[in-house]
Design a protein around this motif. Structure first.
Motif, mmCIF file in Angstrom:
data_model
loop_
_atom_site.group_PDB
_atom_site.id
_atom_site.type_symbol
_atom_site.label_atom_id
_atom_site.label_comp_id
_atom_site.label_asym_id
_atom_site.label_seq_id
_atom_site.Cartn_x
_atom_site.Cartn_y
_atom_site.Cartn_z
ATOM 1 N N LEU A 96 182.263 101.024 19.214
ATOM 2 C CA LEU A 96 182.837 102.284 19.240
ATOM 3 C C LEU A 96 181.601 103.297 19.326
ATOM 4 N N GLN A 99 180.300 103.501 22.643
ATOM 5 C CA GLN A 99 181.264 104.397 23.378
ATOM 6 C C GLN A 99 181.024 105.836 23.233
ATOM 7 N N ASN A 101 178.020 106.996 22.585
ATOM 8 C CA ASN A 101 176.700 107.374 22.836
ATOM 9 C C ASN A 101 175.862 107.750 21.806
ATOM 10 N N ASP A 112 180.738 113.808 22.355
ATOM 11 C CA ASP A 112 180.746 112.462 22.434
ATOM 12 C C ASP A 112 181.737 111.724 21.660
ATOM 13 N N GLY A 116 184.887 110.020 23.111
ATOM 14 C CA GLY A 116 184.706 108.573 22.677
ATOM 15 C C GLY A 116 186.020 107.948 22.251
ATOM 16 N N ASP A 119 189.009 108.259 24.692
ATOM 17 C CA ASP A 119 188.755 107.223 25.524
ATOM 18 C C ASP A 119 189.037 105.791 24.868
ATOM 19 N N TRP A 120 188.732 105.610 23.514
ATOM 20 C CA TRP A 120 188.837 104.221 22.896
ATOM 21 C C TRP A 120 190.218 103.952 22.595
#
Length: 281
Positions: A96, A99, A101, A112, A116, A119-120
């Protein structure tokens, strides 16, 4: 003299009763507390455990600890798809961080973190989870993905209370003055309901407790106030080993599943559609 003594005794009894009533009211705490045991307890270290080397992974760590709560609260929906379960949660935290960044010497940007996280979840359980967030005034999220679920305002008491009351997991960004910002997982809010109306009113004391990835072995509780900008502030325990620091909540994200009634409506719709297809065949 007897008459004066009698009057004095009555007044004294009245004062005692008043103070007794006040003392009772001061202990009339109303709380919304989520179960500490349902959360992940990954440390903000390279190993994810006490004794590891500290890393600036507070955002992915606080988030993965929240994801474990989401899984355990909704096992039929998520299973262990978000964290891999307790045996794999540290590896999932590390993934993660990639993911999001997350940079070793700089941490995770707000953009992010938000993108992130969504999106995860969407890569593993698409179209199920509900998201929302409150981001400090002045933060421009116009170019962020999923910005339709964000609001430009400091997280409010009512918003946070509603999320916890609905048993939703919430991550907080706290700003300790000039120091580096930090991420926490919100677990509880409470207030002293002095007038017993079930609603927080101005001047009624409030408290917060949270899971800190710098020391996730316990919950930390602090008094909650408003700062001069209208943001919620409290004394962050700073993992319990360092000097406490005054902080304010600048951002909050939450993720949850739909209300049971919504799930039932969706399920009924699917059953109806399935039935129509069978009849056509």
């Amino acid at each position: 003299m007897k008459r004066i003594s009698a009057v004095t005794a009555v007044l004294a009894a009245f004062i005692v009763l008043c103070f007794a009533g006040t003392a009772y009211a001061q202990e009339n705490w109303v709380s919304v507390q989520l179960d500490y045991n349902l959360y992940g307890h990954v440390w903000n270290t390279d190993t994810g455990a006490f004794g590891g080397l500290g890393v600036p992974y507070c955002a992915p760590t606080a988030t993965i600890n929240s994801f474990r709560f989401l899984e355990k609260s909704n096992p039929l929906i998520y299973g262990t798809t978000l964290t891999g379960g307790d045996a794999n949660i540290v590896a999932s935290r590390n993934a993660l961080a990639v993911q999001m960044n997350t940079i070793i010497n700089a941490g995770t940007t707000d953009k992010d973190w938000w993108e992130g996280k969504v999106d995860w979840i969407e890569a593993r359980k698409p179209g199920i989870t509900i998201y929302s967030g409150m981001v400090a005034p002045g933060v421009n999220f116009a170019l962020w993905k999923y910005n339709q679920w964000l609001t430009n305002a400091y997280p409010t008491w009512d918003w946070l209370w509603t999320q916890l009351n609905n048993k939703e997991d919430v991550e907080l960004k706290i700003n300790p003055g000039s120091e580096t910002a930090h991420a926490l997982t919100l677990t509880s809010l409470k207030f002293n309901d002095l007038d017993s109306d079930g609603i927080w009113d101005l001047l009624e004391p409030r408290k917060i407790d949270y899971l800190d990835p710098n020391n996730p072995t316990q919950l930390f509780e602090s008094d909650l106030f408003l700062n001069e900008f209208g943001a919620l502030k409290f004394n962050w325990h700073n993992n319990g080993f360092n000097n406490p620091t005054d902080v304010f909540i600048s951002m909050a994200f939450r993720e949850s599943v739909p209300e049971p009634s919504t799930i039932i409506v969706l399920a009924c719709g699917l059953v109806s559609l399935f039935g129509q297809r069978r009849r056509r065949v």
